[in-house]
Design a protein around this motif. Sequence first.
Motif, PDB file in Angstrom:
ATOM      1  N   GLN A 120       6.506   1.856  -9.365  1.00  0.00           N
ATOM      2  CA  GLN A 120       5.054   1.557  -9.429  1.00  0.00           C
ATOM      3  C   GLN A 120       4.671   0.686 -10.412  1.00  0.00           C
ATOM      4  OE1 GLN A 120       2.168   4.673 -10.401  1.00  0.00           O
ATOM      5  NE2 GLN A 120       0.934   4.086  -8.827  1.00  0.00           N
ATOM      6  N   GLY A 121       4.153  -0.616 -10.124  1.00  0.00           N
ATOM      7  CA  GLY A 121       4.126  -1.478 -11.284  1.00  0.00           C
ATOM      8  C   GLY A 121       5.171  -2.335 -11.470  1.00  0.00           C
ATOM      9  N   VAL A 122       4.962  -3.592 -11.598  1.00  0.00           N
ATOM     10  CA  VAL A 122       6.114  -4.387 -11.938  1.00  0.00           C
ATOM     11  C   VAL A 122       5.836  -5.555 -13.076  1.00  0.00           C
ATOM     12  CG1 VAL A 122       7.227  -4.220  -9.727  1.00  0.00           C
ATOM     13  CG2 VAL A 122       5.381  -6.191 -10.093  1.00  0.00           C
ATOM     14  N   GLY A 123       4.814  -4.797 -13.942  1.00  0.00           N
ATOM     15  CA  GLY A 123       4.606  -5.715 -15.288  1.00  0.00           C
ATOM     16  C   GLY A 123       5.907  -5.747 -16.274  1.00  0.00           C
ATOM     17  N   SER A 124       5.492  -5.694 -17.460  1.00  0.00           N
ATOM     18  CA  SER A 124       6.470  -5.942 -18.573  1.00  0.00           C
ATOM     19  C   SER A 124       7.504  -4.640 -18.568  1.00  0.00           C
ATOM     20  CB  SER A 124       5.789  -5.945 -19.874  1.00  0.00           C
ATOM     21  OG  SER A 124       6.875  -5.965 -20.909  1.00  0.00           O
ATOM     22  N   VAL A 125       6.986  -3.402 -18.109  1.00  0.00           N
ATOM     23  CA  VAL A 125       7.817  -2.145 -18.370  1.00  0.00           C
ATOM     24  C   VAL A 125       8.603  -2.025 -16.877  1.00  0.00           C
ATOM     25  CG1 VAL A 125       7.916   0.356 -18.576  1.00  0.00           C
ATOM     26  CG2 VAL A 125       6.771  -1.148 -20.155  1.00  0.00           C
ATOM     27  N   GLN A 147      18.900   0.981  -4.953  1.00  0.00           N
ATOM     28  CA  GLN A 147      18.007   0.337  -3.675  1.00  0.00           C
ATOM     29  C   GLN A 147      16.606   0.507  -4.321  1.00  0.00           C
ATOM     30  OE1 GLN A 147      18.138   2.525  -0.155  1.00  0.00           O
ATOM     31  NE2 GLN A 147      16.349   1.916   0.637  1.00  0.00           N
ATOM     32  N   LEU A 148      15.818  -0.383  -4.214  1.00  0.00           N
ATOM     33  CA  LEU A 148      14.406  -0.617  -4.896  1.00  0.00           C
ATOM     34  C   LEU A 148      13.226  -0.874  -3.732  1.00  0.00           C
ATOM     35  CD1 LEU A 148      15.026  -2.745  -7.812  1.00  0.00           C
ATOM     36  CD2 LEU A 148      15.049  -0.207  -7.905  1.00  0.00           C
ATOM     37  N   THR A 149      12.112  -0.097  -4.063  1.00  0.00           N
ATOM     38  CA  THR A 149      10.957  -0.423  -3.232  1.00  0.00           C
ATOM     39  C   THR A 149      10.019  -0.550  -4.460  1.00  0.00           C
ATOM     40  OG1 THR A 149      11.655   1.142  -1.479  1.00  0.00           O
ATOM     41  CG2 THR A 149       9.269   0.390  -1.682  1.00  0.00           C
ATOM     42  N   LEU A 150       9.208  -1.941  -4.143  1.00  0.00           N
ATOM     43  CA  LEU A 150       8.221  -1.873  -5.635  1.00  0.00           C
ATOM     44  C   LEU A 150       6.672  -2.078  -4.897  1.00  0.00           C
ATOM     45  CD1 LEU A 150      10.369  -5.121  -6.789  1.00  0.00           C
ATOM     46  CD2 LEU A 150      10.642  -2.767  -7.291  1.00  0.00           C
ATOM     47  N   ALA A 151       5.944  -1.859  -5.693  1.00  0.00           N
ATOM     48  CA  ALA A 151       4.516  -1.947  -5.671  1.00  0.00           C
ATOM     49  C   ALA A 151       3.779  -2.596  -6.683  1.00  0.00           C
ATOM     50  CB  ALA A 151       3.977  -0.976  -4.909  1.00  0.00           C
ATOM     51  N   ASP A 152       2.584  -3.126  -6.726  1.00  0.00           N
ATOM     52  CA  ASP A 152       1.803  -3.579  -7.883  1.00  0.00           C
ATOM     53  C   ASP A 152       0.262  -3.774  -7.307  1.00  0.00           C
ATOM     54  OD1 ASP A 152       2.469  -4.515 -10.819  1.00  0.00           O
ATOM     55  OD2 ASP A 152       0.589  -5.452 -10.037  1.00  0.00           O
ATOM     56  N   VAL A 153      -0.831  -3.465  -8.332  1.00  0.00           N
ATOM     57  CA  VAL A 153      -1.887  -3.703  -7.733  1.00  0.00           C
ATOM     58  C   VAL A 153      -2.129  -5.380  -7.401  1.00  0.00           C
ATOM     59  CG1 VAL A 153      -3.135  -2.050  -9.027  1.00  0.00           C
ATOM     60  CG2 VAL A 153      -2.888  -4.154 -10.204  1.00  0.00           C
ATOM     61  N   ASP A 154      -1.256  -6.113  -8.074  1.00  0.00           N
ATOM     62  CA  ASP A 154      -1.162  -7.655  -7.519  1.00  0.00           C
ATOM     63  C   ASP A 154      -0.085  -7.491  -6.352  1.00  0.00           C
ATOM     64  OD1 ASP A 154      -0.769 -10.196  -7.229  1.00  0.00           O
ATOM     65  OD2 ASP A 154      -0.498 -10.740  -9.379  1.00  0.00           O
TER      66      ASP A 154
END
Length: 350
Positions: free
Chosen positions: A182-187, A201-208
Amino acid sequence: MTSLWSMVDFDGHEDVHFFSDAQSGLRAIIAIHSTYRGPAAGGVRYWHYADDEAALKDALRLSRGMSYKNAMADLPMGGGKGVMLAPEAGAPKMPDMLAAFGRAIGTLGGRYVTAEDVGMSEADMLAIGRETRHVSGLPVVSGAAGGDPGLYTAQGVFLGIKAAVARALGREDVRGVHVAVQGVGSVGGGVARLLAAEGAQLTLADVDDAKAAVFATELGAAHVPASEILAVKADVVSPNALGAVLDEASIAALNAPVVAGGANNQLATPEDAQRLHARGILYAPDYVINAGGIINVALEYLGAGGRSAVMERIAGIPTRLTRIWAESEATGAPAGDVADVMARELIGRA
């Protein structure tokens, strides 16, 4: 506004300072939770809050978390936090505003040391640093401590996730382990890159959402809307955005045996530590796993070693987590509560 002393998140804070500067438009809060171990270290975030009380609540929670984080990382620093209030969402920071915040820090006589947090950059630290020497996270030459702490935070979270996977899943590496980030910013972005490099294996999400989609394509990952990420069926859920995301409803919806991420103040209430524990979910207390950034900026400020010394200290994060999990298993107490007890002892508040 509710009385400061009666706020749930007021925890015997030593100082809470409110600053305003009409010329620059600065409105800021600096909360100093503890200087028991040394000057109160903690970054400043630039954010648009719903109201002033929300900004104060954030400063109080974050500064307490910094006391615990610095103590558990065995740093000779106390805990503090700054928040600069953006007049509206997306409003730019003006140079005069940064200068005014630097002067505000200077009035505290070294009791508070700032660095980057959400919405702030190395360039902003340079601007603040023209007005005060009590600033860290400044641009550095190769091999030195300092610079953007996000990459160091990501390294610690990555190591913490590997430790959690070993304990909960009996896996010695993360190849094929499904992590919902959850969140793909700096961290969060840094964590995702490190995991991808080792075959997770990744699943990604961000407010953007568009940003998450592009990043997912780059890493060969899946992506889902931000509202769905915490409930993704995975091996690990890794919160790396803003805080208070783990509450009664979201914990009930979790579909993973491990929660390990870099966001500060992930638990919405103290009771949420017990909710995770009751569900048998292995939780990595946020201020333990995400200490890499403050280790970096603290060693920079103290002149206590370069990048190699920072990485050596970050490598100790899994050991601290394992000690907490072992104590939790032995006593039946939630991992979050075990960590809190340890941290309070270290800052003289047992």
